[in-house]
Design a protein around this motif. Structure first.
Motif, PDB file in Angstrom:
ATOM      1  N   GLY A 155      27.109   3.653  17.181  1.00 31.90           N
ATOM      2  CA  GLY A 155      26.694   3.588  15.781  1.00 31.90           C
ATOM      3  C   GLY A 155      26.126   2.247  15.401  1.00 31.90           C
ATOM      4  N   HIS A 156      25.427   1.604  16.342  1.00 32.85           N
ATOM      5  CA  HIS A 156      24.822   0.297  16.084  1.00 32.85           C
ATOM      6  C   HIS A 156      23.316   0.421  15.906  1.00 32.85           C
ATOM      7  CE1 HIS A 156      28.329  -2.013  18.195  1.00 32.85           C
ATOM      8  NE2 HIS A 156      28.648  -1.551  17.000  1.00 32.85           N
ATOM      9  N   ARG A 157      22.764  -0.543  15.182  1.00 34.91           N
ATOM     10  CA  ARG A 157      21.310  -0.604  15.063  1.00 34.91           C
ATOM     11  C   ARG A 157      20.691  -0.932  16.411  1.00 34.91           C
ATOM     12  NH1 ARG A 157      19.362  -3.232   9.306  1.00 34.91           N
ATOM     13  NH2 ARG A 157      19.214  -1.206   8.258  1.00 34.91           N
ATOM     14  N   LEU A 158      19.395  -0.650  16.510  1.00 30.43           N
ATOM     15  CA  LEU A 158      18.731  -0.719  17.799  1.00 30.43           C
ATOM     16  C   LEU A 158      17.344  -1.323  17.619  1.00 30.43           C
ATOM     17  CD1 LEU A 158      19.111   0.351  20.784  1.00 30.43           C
ATOM     18  CD2 LEU A 158      18.013   2.453  20.010  1.00 30.43           C
ATOM     19  N   ARG A 159      16.970  -2.210  18.545  1.00 32.60           N
ATOM     20  CA  ARG A 159      15.593  -2.701  18.617  1.00 32.60           C
ATOM     21  C   ARG A 159      14.941  -2.062  19.833  1.00 32.60           C
ATOM     22  NH1 ARG A 159      14.206  -7.913  19.644  1.00 32.60           N
ATOM     23  NH2 ARG A 159      12.272  -7.727  18.445  1.00 32.60           N
ATOM     24  N   ILE A 160      13.807  -1.413  19.626  1.00 30.10           N
ATOM     25  CA  ILE A 160      13.123  -0.770  20.743  1.00 30.10           C
ATOM     26  C   ILE A 160      11.704  -1.316  20.847  1.00 30.10           C
ATOM     27  CG2 ILE A 160      14.497   1.338  20.703  1.00 30.10           C
ATOM     28  CD1 ILE A 160      12.258   2.695  19.140  1.00 30.10           C
ATOM     29  N   HIS A 161      11.269  -1.523  22.073  1.00 29.97           N
ATOM     30  CA  HIS A 161       9.884  -1.906  22.340  1.00 29.97           C
ATOM     31  C   HIS A 161       9.145  -0.610  22.619  1.00 29.97           C
ATOM     32  CE1 HIS A 161       6.839  -4.581  24.638  1.00 29.97           C
ATOM     33  NE2 HIS A 161       6.641  -4.676  23.348  1.00 29.97           N
ATOM     34  N   TYR A 162       8.389  -0.147  21.630  1.00 33.82           N
ATOM     35  CA  TYR A 162       7.866   1.226  21.647  1.00 33.82           C
ATOM     36  C   TYR A 162       6.353   1.234  21.739  1.00 33.82           C
ATOM     37  CZ  TYR A 162       7.598   6.196  20.488  1.00 33.82           C
ATOM     38  OH  TYR A 162       7.372   7.538  20.521  1.00 33.82           O
ATOM     39  N   ALA A 163       5.842   2.086  22.639  1.00 38.53           N
ATOM     40  CA  ALA A 163       4.391   2.228  22.829  1.00 38.53           C
ATOM     41  C   ALA A 163       3.941   3.527  22.185  1.00 38.53           C
ATOM     42  CB  ALA A 163       4.046   2.198  24.314  1.00 38.53           C
ATOM     43  N   ALA A 164       3.545   3.470  20.932  1.00 40.74           N
ATOM     44  CA  ALA A 164       3.028   4.660  20.249  1.00 40.74           C
ATOM     45  C   ALA A 164       1.636   4.985  20.777  1.00 40.74           C
ATOM     46  CB  ALA A 164       2.996   4.429  18.745  1.00 40.74           C
ATOM     47  N   THR A 165       1.235   6.236  20.633  1.00 39.70           N
ATOM     48  CA  THR A 165      -0.058   6.680  21.134  1.00 39.70           C
ATOM     49  C   THR A 165      -1.198   5.875  20.506  1.00 39.70           C
ATOM     50  OG1 THR A 165       0.811   8.919  21.396  1.00 39.70           O
ATOM     51  CG2 THR A 165      -1.573   8.670  21.410  1.00 39.70           C
ATOM     52  N   GLY A 166      -2.034   5.304  21.372  1.00 39.17           N
ATOM     53  CA  GLY A 166      -3.198   4.573  20.896  1.00 39.17           C
ATOM     54  C   GLY A 166      -2.905   3.227  20.288  1.00 39.17           C
ATOM     55  N   GLN A 167      -1.687   2.704  20.445  1.00 35.67           N
ATOM     56  CA  GLN A 167      -1.316   1.420  19.862  1.00 35.67           C
ATOM     57  C   GLN A 167      -0.712   0.510  20.917  1.00 35.67           C
ATOM     58  OE1 GLN A 167       1.189   1.783  16.373  1.00 35.67           O
ATOM     59  NE2 GLN A 167       0.134   3.638  15.680  1.00 35.67           N
ATOM     60  N   ARG A 200       9.641   9.273  21.334  1.00 27.94           N
ATOM     61  CA  ARG A 200       9.702   9.804  22.695  1.00 27.94           C
ATOM     62  C   ARG A 200      10.380   8.774  23.579  1.00 27.94           C
ATOM     63  NH1 ARG A 200       5.004  13.331  23.296  1.00 27.94           N
ATOM     64  NH2 ARG A 200       4.693  12.826  25.495  1.00 27.94           N
ATOM     65  N   LEU A 201      11.396   9.169  24.331  1.00 26.39           N
ATOM     66  CA  LEU A 201      12.112   8.233  25.185  1.00 26.39           C
ATOM     67  C   LEU A 201      11.219   7.654  26.274  1.00 26.39           C
ATOM     68  CD1 LEU A 201      15.575  10.003  25.602  1.00 26.39           C
ATOM     69  CD2 LEU A 201      15.020   8.020  24.193  1.00 26.39           C
ATOM     70  N   SER A 202      10.232   8.425  26.717  1.00 26.35           N
ATOM     71  CA  SER A 202       9.333   7.933  27.757  1.00 26.35           C
ATOM     72  C   SER A 202       8.469   6.779  27.265  1.00 26.35           C
ATOM     73  CB  SER A 202       8.444   9.068  28.262  1.00 26.35           C
ATOM     74  OG  SER A 202       7.652   9.581  27.206  1.00 26.35           O
ATOM     75  N   ARG A 203       8.373   6.592  25.957  1.00 30.15           N
ATOM     76  CA  ARG A 203       7.563   5.513  25.400  1.00 30.15           C
ATOM     77  C   ARG A 203       8.396   4.312  24.971  1.00 30.15           C
ATOM     78  NH1 ARG A 203       3.692   9.443  21.701  1.00 30.15           N
ATOM     79  NH2 ARG A 203       2.606  10.432  23.459  1.00 30.15           N
TER      80      ARG A 203
END
Length: 323
Positions: A155-167, A200-203
């Protein structure tokens, strides 16, 4: 986490016999140096593990050594082993393989072989269906997945390095709600700044668990939340198509659609469906694959696009010397 890894190491040696440090590091997803340190720790704790020298050497346990784990009955073990053959690794990663080893080891010795053999008679969500369409599983970072899963459970906050489509990939701070696996894809359901978000977990390229608690309800109906997210997704920037299809090509049609909104039999034995596609081009491509086994009834713009494409193909393959 090291305690879990040590248990997994012992179970690997119990169930597979002698293994090299390289093989153990591959199974446990750690370095060979870490494996050697773990072997030393087990020996110091009194676990009878020994090294066999030579080119075909490795590590093994003395015969008869058994760990103490909570037992399961035969049917429960079969159910878990069969479920573990599916694609839950999109959410659970290497933890699933570790759990399956513990399930087998928890059985009485007389049931271990039979449970494993029986579980082989069940296949959950294979990679290829009867139409030989192969599902391509998405690659998910094991390290990032472990952090995401831990934050969801804690139940903790999360920082994710996320690759959205086209960004370009960006760091985002989110409040995780839960994890969902659908066929060959895994998703993180979260909120960001109070707004619903689905990732998406893959991103997810990397992840960091924060100390601060996530802003989320203490209880959640994840199935309801997922249905709502799906409905929201399908209502934005998509095209809904009314189509007739021959029953023999129904599954092929469904395999290209994002969702099915309605379905009913037509008067001539065909099926009438209302399906959703990503956009007009996606709908045109999908229905073109079905040839005369399907007919788009609406929207008219899609019928026009298919007619124009058919006319262009007919002109190209007309009698020699014509254009």
């Amino acid at each position: 986490m090291r305690a879990d890894r040590l248990v997994s190491l012992v179970l690997l040696l119990r169930q597979r016999g002698q293994l090299t440090a390289t093989a153990l590091s591959r199974e446990l997803e750690v370095s060979t140096r870490t494996v050697l340190r773990d072997i030393e720790a087990l020996s110091a704790a009194g676990v009878p593990v020994y090294a066999e020298r030579g080119r075909r050497g490795g590590f093994a346990l003395l015969p008869g050594f058994r760990t103490e784990l909570t037992g399961l009955n035969h049917d429960e073990a079969v159910a878990l082993l069969a479920a573990g053959s599916g694609r839950a690794e999109q959410v659970f990663g290497s933890a699933l393989a570790s759990a399956m080893r513990k399930v087998v080891d928890a059985l009485p010795e007389s049931h271990q072989v039979t449970a494993t053999e029986v579980a082989q008679r069940f296949l959950v969500e294979p990679e290829t269906d009867l139409l030989s369409r192969r599902a391509v599983a998405e690659e998910v970072s094991g390290a990032a997945l472990a952090v995401v899963r831990r934050a969801v459970l804690a139940g903790h906050r999360l920082r994710i390095h996320y690759a959205a489509t086209g960004q370009e990939p960006q760091w985002r701070t989110v409040d995780p709600i839960g994890l969902v696996t659908v066929r060959d894809r895994g998703y993180l359901l979260a909120t960001r700044g109070g707004a619903d978000r689905t990732y998406r977990l893959s991103r997810v390229l990397a992840a960091e668990e924060l100390d601060e608690p996530a802003q989320r309800p203490s209880q959640v109906d994840l199935d309801r939340v997922w249905r709502e997210r799906c409905a929201q997704f399908l209502s934005t920037d998509h095209i809904t198509v009314l189509v007739r299809v021959h029953p023999a090509r129904r599954e092929e049609l469904l395999g290209t659609a994002l969702a099915v909104r309605a379905e009913e039999p037509d008067a001539d034995g065909w099926l009438r469906l209302e399906v959703t596609y990503q956009d007009s081009w996606h709908a045109e491509w999908a229905l073109w694959q079905l040839g005369l086994s399907a007919e788009a009834l609406a929207p008219q713009s899609l019928r026009d696009a298919l007619r124009n494409r058919a006319a262009a193909i007919a002109a190209r393959y007309g009698p020699a010397g014509t254009t």
